[in-house]
Motif scaffolding. Structure first.
Motif, short mmCIF file in Angstrom:
data_model
loop_
_atom_site.label_atom_id
_atom_site.label_comp_id
_atom_site.label_asym_id
_atom_site.label_seq_id
_atom_site.Cartn_x
_atom_site.Cartn_y
_atom_site.Cartn_z
N LEU A 123 0.84 -1.20 0.00
CA LEU A 123 0.00 0.00 0.00
C LEU A 123 0.87 1.25 0.00
N THR A 124 1.93 1.21 0.80
CA THR A 124 2.85 2.34 0.88
C THR A 124 3.43 2.65 -0.50
N ALA A 125 3.76 1.62 -1.25
CA ALA A 125 4.31 1.82 -2.59
C ALA A 125 3.24 2.30 -3.56
N ALA A 126 1.98 1.87 -3.37
CA ALA A 126 0.91 2.20 -4.30
C ALA A 126 0.31 3.58 -4.03
N ALA A 127 0.39 4.06 -2.82
CA ALA A 127 -0.30 5.28 -2.43
C ALA A 127 0.06 6.52 -3.23
N PRO A 128 1.32 6.77 -3.55
CA PRO A 128 1.62 8.03 -4.22
C PRO A 128 1.04 8.19 -5.63
N GLY A 129 0.26 7.28 -6.12
CA GLY A 129 -0.39 7.48 -7.40
C GLY A 129 -0.22 6.35 -8.39
N SER A 130 0.41 5.30 -7.98
CA SER A 130 0.61 4.15 -8.85
C SER A 130 -0.73 3.50 -9.16
N ASP A 131 -0.81 2.83 -10.27
CA ASP A 131 -2.03 2.10 -10.63
C ASP A 131 -2.06 0.71 -10.00
N THR A 132 -1.00 0.35 -9.32
CA THR A 132 -0.96 -0.98 -8.70
C THR A 132 -1.45 -0.88 -7.26
N THR A 133 -2.51 -1.60 -6.99
CA THR A 133 -3.08 -1.66 -5.65
C THR A 133 -3.00 -3.09 -5.19
N PRO A 134 -2.57 -3.33 -3.95
CA PRO A 134 -2.48 -4.71 -3.47
C PRO A 134 -3.84 -5.40 -3.51
N THR A 135 -3.82 -6.66 -3.81
CA THR A 135 -5.04 -7.45 -3.85
C THR A 135 -5.74 -7.38 -2.50
N GLY A 136 -7.05 -7.17 -2.55
CA GLY A 136 -7.84 -7.13 -1.33
C GLY A 136 -7.99 -5.74 -0.73
N TRP A 137 -7.39 -4.74 -1.34
CA TRP A 137 -7.46 -3.37 -0.81
C TRP A 137 -8.04 -2.43 -1.86
N LEU A 138 -8.74 -1.42 -1.38
CA LEU A 138 -9.24 -0.33 -2.20
C LEU A 138 -8.52 0.92 -1.72
N VAL A 139 -7.84 1.64 -2.60
CA VAL A 139 -7.08 2.84 -2.22
C VAL A 139 -7.83 4.06 -2.73
N LEU A 140 -8.25 4.91 -1.79
CA LEU A 140 -9.08 6.07 -2.12
C LEU A 140 -8.37 7.38 -1.74
N PRO A 141 -8.32 8.33 -2.66
CA PRO A 141 -7.67 9.60 -2.35
C PRO A 141 -8.55 10.48 -1.46
N ILE A 142 -7.91 11.22 -0.58
CA ILE A 142 -8.59 12.23 0.22
C ILE A 142 -8.13 13.56 -0.35
N LYS A 143 -9.09 14.31 -0.90
CA LYS A 143 -8.74 15.55 -1.58
C LYS A 143 -9.54 16.72 -1.03
N HIS A 144 -8.98 17.91 -1.24
CA HIS A 144 -9.69 19.15 -0.93
C HIS A 144 -9.40 20.12 -2.07
N GLU A 145 -10.46 20.55 -2.75
CA GLU A 145 -10.32 21.45 -3.89
C GLU A 145 -9.30 20.93 -4.90
N GLY A 146 -9.35 19.61 -5.15
CA GLY A 146 -8.49 18.99 -6.14
C GLY A 146 -7.09 18.65 -5.66
N GLU A 147 -6.72 19.10 -4.48
CA GLU A 147 -5.38 18.83 -3.94
C GLU A 147 -5.40 17.57 -3.09
N ALA A 148 -4.49 16.65 -3.38
CA ALA A 148 -4.38 15.41 -2.60
C ALA A 148 -3.83 15.72 -1.22
N LEU A 149 -4.55 15.26 -0.19
CA LEU A 149 -4.14 15.48 1.19
C LEU A 149 -3.61 14.20 1.84
N ALA A 150 -4.19 13.07 1.45
CA ALA A 150 -3.82 11.78 2.02
C ALA A 150 -4.52 10.70 1.20
N VAL A 151 -4.34 9.46 1.65
CA VAL A 151 -4.96 8.31 0.99
C VAL A 151 -5.53 7.40 2.08
#
Length: 144
Positions: A67-95
């Motif tokens: 997950l740590t490797a996938a979080a910065p924007g990679s298209d690879t998400t570990p099996t069994g996980w859903l990675v969702l961006p937390i944004k404010h006014e289009g700016e990524a704040l966290a995942v």
């Protein structure tokens, strides 16, 4: 007879909103959301560093490294996980990473949307509070 599932969802959402509005710290909200959803959650910063995991043993899960490797924007998400961006006014704040499975999709999607929104607002409030404190500190130092 009332629909107890709907009542439980509304009560759960209300509890999450109260928690989020009472604090700028995401830890309690992530733990409560994990409990309400019945799924493990991992909150990561924009660089992929885990900030909060619930339950705590999730932090030791081997897939959290992926997950740590996938979080910065990679298209690879570990099996069994859903990675969702937390944004404010289009700016990524966290995942927010959510372990798949567990509860009905309609309930989980609505509640996940709420959790993402609440976490985003917490991050924005914390940043504003920090900026205000920095301004006050600077003004005080100028007066001295």
């Amino acid at each position: 007879m009332a629909d107890t599932t709907s009542d439980d969802v509304i009560q759960g959402c209300g509890s999450l909103v109260r928690l989020a509005s009472a604090s700028d710290s995401p830890e309690r909200l992530v733990v409560a959301a994990s409990h309400a959803l019945g799924r493990p959650l991992v909150l990561l910063d924009t660089s992929g560093e885990p900030l909060v995991a619930s339950p705590p043993a999730t932090r030791l899960d081997a897939s959290v490294g992926a997950l740590t490797a996938a979080a910065p924007g990679s298209d690879t998400t570990p099996t069994g996980w859903l990675v969702l961006p937390i944004k404010h006014e289009g700016e990524a704040l966290a995942v927010l990473a959510v372990r798949n499975g567990g509860i009905p999709e309609t309930v989980s999607h609505s509640m996940l949307d709420l959790v993402l929104s609440l976490l985003g607002e917490q991050f924005v409030r914390a940043a504003l509070t920090s900026a205000m404190r920095a301004q006050r500190r600077t003004a005080l130092l100028r007066r001295l």
